[in-house]
Write a protein that holds these residues in place. Structure first.
Motif, PDB file in Angstrom:
ATOM      1  N   ASN A   1      64.593  59.150  -0.123  1.00 12.79           N
ATOM      2  CA  ASN A   1      63.975  60.480  -0.077  1.00 12.79           C
ATOM      3  C   ASN A   1      63.564  60.852   1.345  1.00 12.79           C
ATOM      4  O   ASN A   1      63.237  62.003   1.623  1.00 12.79           O
ATOM      5  CB  ASN A   1      62.775  60.571  -1.024  1.00 12.79           C
TER       6      ASN A   1
ATOM      7  N   THR B   1      67.849  62.791   0.452  1.00  9.98           N
ATOM      8  CA  THR B   1      67.621  63.941  -0.416  1.00  9.98           C
ATOM      9  C   THR B   1      66.656  64.905   0.269  1.00  9.98           C
ATOM     10  O   THR B   1      65.487  64.583   0.483  1.00  9.98           O
ATOM     11  CB  THR B   1      67.051  63.512  -1.774  1.00  9.98           C
TER      12      THR B   1
ATOM     13  N   ASN C   1      65.401  68.701  -0.253  1.00 12.78           N
ATOM     14  CA  ASN C   1      65.432  69.820  -1.191  1.00 12.78           C
ATOM     15  C   ASN C   1      64.909  71.124  -0.596  1.00 12.78           C
ATOM     16  O   ASN C   1      65.044  72.182  -1.220  1.00 12.78           O
ATOM     17  CB  ASN C   1      64.637  69.470  -2.448  1.00 12.78           C
TER      18      ASN C   1
ATOM     19  N   ASN D   1      71.730  65.183   0.089  1.00 10.99           N
ATOM     20  CA  ASN D   1      71.726  65.720  -1.265  1.00 10.99           C
ATOM     21  C   ASN D   1      70.627  66.765  -1.389  1.00 10.99           C
ATOM     22  O   ASN D   1      69.522  66.570  -0.882  1.00 10.99           O
ATOM     23  CB  ASN D   1      71.445  64.620  -2.298  1.00 10.99           C
TER      24      ASN D   1
END
Length: 297
Positions: A115, A137, A139, A190
């Motif tokens: 993360n 990741t 977001n 991601n």
């Protein structure tokens, strides 16, 4: 020396542009996490096919005989990856495992997902572990948007909520991506697409992570679960629009299979995880294991 991006396009199922032709083994050695994503629901089971799910959690030492057996079952395996079920940098397990793999299976590509909360401060450890590719990741790159996607972070023993926690997370992610990319390690980012929250933000994420050094970008459709169980999953049109927006800034990865944290085989073609992990099947104290190991922090 880490494998180059061009090499990974040929040998890594997450970087090739023509579908998966090689196999991977995901090693579930990371039980704890350090951020509370609102869409994440980790679980110990052998039925669901999504990230954050595994049939067991292993020690680094247990992975070596498993890899040997996995290669017997699936000779196409070229990648040893660690993607959870918790965060790979929230404990030392992933780094320890990659050191063992480098010694016992130097020909395997070493791939890690995180993360990114601790990515900047642990970057040199990742480099020293000779990891070939890293997935982060990301977001959001706007703290106000990120704060809608996770409740808090646990950073150096402190629980930090809301926008303040999001600011720290994003700063550490981007600094870490740059450090890892500068060392020659290929980075894929991601992003979980939650239409109501970050759909209009995708282009900015893609541009920002590309400028930081990421080479590949993967948009993952939300699986409505946990605290975002009532959010609508993105439609095909919304996914297409997000990809169009991102593609102006970075090369896309288009064949994600929502792999489990203990996946084994060639994505979309073969799956040997149940057979391989049978010896480590859940015991009767599964609830206790979940409570103790699937904590944040």
């Amino acid at each position: 020396m880490a494998k180059s991006f061009d090499e990974l396009k040929i040998t890594h199922p997450c970087f090739g542009s023509h579908g998966a032709t090689t196999g991977r083994i995901h090693l579930p050695v990371c039980p704890g996490c350090n951020i509370a994503c609102r869409f994440c629901e980790r679980s110990l089971n052998d039925t669901e096919n999504r990230p954050g799910v595994t049939s067991c959690v292993l020690t680094p030492e247990q992975t070596i005989p498993l890899i040997k057996k996995a290669v017997e079952l699936s000779p196409e395996i070229r990648v040893a990856g660690i993607a959870g079920p918790g965060d790979t940098l929230a404990s030392d397990n992933a780094i320890k495992t990659f050191r063992l793999i480098d010694k016992e299976f130097p020909h395997l590509i070493k791939c890690m997902s995180t993360n990114g909360l601790l990515l900047s401060e642990r970057a040199q450890e990742i480099i020293d572990a000779k990891i070939d590719s890293l997935t982060v990741t990301v977001n959001a790159v706007d703290p106000k948007i990120e704060a809608q996607l996770n409740d808090y972070i646990i950073w150096h023993g402190e629980k930090i909520e809301g926008v303040k926690g999001a600011e720290i997370l994003i700063k550490n992610q981007l600094e870490g991506i740059k450090k890892i990319a500068d060392a020659g390690i290929t980075i894929k980012v991601n992003t979980v697409l939650v239409p109501r929250i970050n759909a209009s933000h995708i282009a900015k994420i893609a541009q920002t992570v590309s400028e930081a050094g990421a080479k590949k970008y993967n948009i993952i459709p939300l699986i409505p679960t946990a605290k975002l169980k009532d959010e609508a999953a993105p439609t095909c049109q919304e996914i297409h629009e997000a990809r169009e927006a991102a593609s102006k800034y970075i090369e896309l990865f288009l064949h994600c299979n929502h792999c489990r944290a203990d996946a084994v085989g060639v994505p979309g073609r073969t799956e040997f995880s149940k057979q391989l992990y049978a010896a480590f099947a859940l015991s009767s104290n599964a609830d206790e294991v979940l409570k103790e190991n699937f904590s944040h922090g």
